[in-house]
Motif scaffolding. Structure first.
Motif, PDB file in Angstrom:
ATOM      1  N   ARG A  82      -0.117 -11.109   2.108  1.00  0.00           N
ATOM      2  CA  ARG A  82       0.313 -11.294   3.524  1.00  0.00           C
ATOM      3  C   ARG A  82       1.425 -12.578   3.910  1.00  0.00           C
ATOM      4  O   ARG A  82       2.599 -12.109   3.691  1.00  0.00           O
ATOM      5  CB  ARG A  82      -0.757 -10.814   4.452  1.00  0.00           C
ATOM      6  N   ARG A  83       0.936 -13.692   3.025  1.00  0.00           N
ATOM      7  CA  ARG A  83       2.120 -15.007   3.440  1.00  0.00           C
ATOM      8  C   ARG A  83       2.721 -14.685   2.205  1.00  0.00           C
ATOM      9  O   ARG A  83       3.921 -15.219   2.771  1.00  0.00           O
ATOM     10  CB  ARG A  83       0.445 -16.122   3.337  1.00  0.00           C
ATOM     11  N   GLN A  84       2.218 -14.295   1.007  1.00  0.00           N
ATOM     12  CA  GLN A  84       3.311 -14.858  -0.066  1.00  0.00           C
ATOM     13  C   GLN A  84       4.484 -13.831   0.506  1.00  0.00           C
ATOM     14  O   GLN A  84       5.522 -14.449  -0.198  1.00  0.00           O
ATOM     15  CB  GLN A  84       2.442 -14.514  -0.932  1.00  0.00           C
ATOM     16  N   GLU A  85       4.297 -12.853   0.292  1.00  0.00           N
ATOM     17  CA  GLU A  85       5.011 -11.485   1.285  1.00  0.00           C
ATOM     18  C   GLU A  85       6.273 -11.584   2.041  1.00  0.00           C
ATOM     19  O   GLU A  85       6.428 -11.109   2.384  1.00  0.00           O
ATOM     20  CB  GLU A  85       4.176 -10.069   0.884  1.00  0.00           C
ATOM     21  N   GLY A  86       5.050 -12.719   3.461  1.00  0.00           N
ATOM     22  CA  GLY A  86       5.967 -12.934   4.312  1.00  0.00           C
ATOM     23  C   GLY A  86       5.726 -11.589   5.638  1.00  0.00           C
ATOM     24  O   GLY A  86       6.833 -11.442   6.907  1.00  0.00           O
ATOM     25  N   GLY A  87       4.213 -11.005   4.974  1.00  0.00           N
ATOM     26  CA  GLY A  87       3.894 -10.408   5.942  1.00  0.00           C
ATOM     27  C   GLY A  87       3.436 -10.829   7.296  1.00  0.00           C
ATOM     28  O   GLY A  87       3.359 -11.639   7.624  1.00  0.00           O
ATOM     29  N   ALA A  88       3.282  -9.554   8.403  1.00  0.00           N
ATOM     30  CA  ALA A  88       2.327  -9.661   9.337  1.00  0.00           C
ATOM     31  C   ALA A  88       1.078 -10.109   9.108  1.00  0.00           C
ATOM     32  O   ALA A  88       0.509 -10.377   8.386  1.00  0.00           O
ATOM     33  CB  ALA A  88       2.528  -8.856  10.404  1.00  0.00           C
ATOM     34  N   GLU A  89       0.620 -11.212   9.947  1.00  0.00           N
ATOM     35  CA  GLU A  89      -0.217 -12.214   9.813  1.00  0.00           C
ATOM     36  C   GLU A  89      -1.700 -11.854  11.309  1.00  0.00           C
ATOM     37  O   GLU A  89      -1.275 -12.079  12.021  1.00  0.00           O
ATOM     38  CB  GLU A  89      -0.948 -13.479   9.759  1.00  0.00           C
TER      39      GLU A  89
END
Length: 191
Positions: A82-89
């Motif tokens: 998620r961090r790498q893809e810029g997704g919600a955490e």
């Protein structure tokens, strides 16, 4: 979507994800996107609308039938993806949602239901329930800590050896998951 709007949304997504809505200013978004605050307002409309537009969809929760064995590495790997893809955490966003909630106690209860309910014990002894709650709280602290460390503090550079980080941090998480599993098994035997 125009390149400028995309830059603004990416900067806003990163900043809101790292620090929450209330802590981020239009000027900070502009600086991160390399544009003027006026341009941020032009492409975003308002801070509120920019937040809505920049907020990625929540990731799919793990299905309830995912086994507890190996769950530590799976949770860490999903978070890093998620961090790498810029997704919600969601582990990190929970902090901001609780802090900004009109009823923080209810928000904490919702957090516990959402993230930790899969580890709940069937009705049993108060001692087993207290032990299980402690282990669930430890799991949440490990995951929130990893989310804050990688997103907000930019610690644990996993770009060089992601597999090692997944293995090492996943092992820490798995230790707690194994304690939860042992508590559940002991409670099942006792009933």
């Amino acid at each position: 979507m125009s390149q400028t709007r995309q830059q603004v949304l990416e900067a806003a997504r990163r900043l809101f994800g790292e620090r929450g809505y209330a802590a981020v200013t239009i000027r900070e978004i502009a600086a991160a996107a390399g544009v003027s605050p006026a341009m941020v307002m032009k492409v975003g409309g308002s801070k509120e609308q920019l937040h809505v537009d920049a907020t990625p969809l929540e990731p799919e929760p793990l299905p309830p039938d995912v086994p507890l064995e190996g769950l530590g590495e799976l949770l860490v790997s999903r978070m890093l993806s998620r961090r790498q893809e810029g997704g919600a955490e969601p582990w990190l966003r929970a902090i901001y949602l609780i802090a900004d909630a009109p009823d923080p106690e209810a928000a904490r209860g919702e957090f516990r239901d959402r993230f930790l309910s899969r580890f709940a014990l069937p009705e049993g002894s108060a001692a087993a329930e207290a032990e299980n709650r402690r282990h669930c709280d430890q799991l949440a602290c490990l995951m929130v800590g990893l989310a804050a460390g990688t997103r907000t503090l930019h610690l644990l550079d996993y770009s060089t050896d992601r597999a090692a980080l997944v293995q090492e941090y996943g092992a820490l998480v798995q230790q707690v998951v194994d304690r939860i599993s042992a508590t559940r098994e002991a409670a099942a035997v006792a009933t």
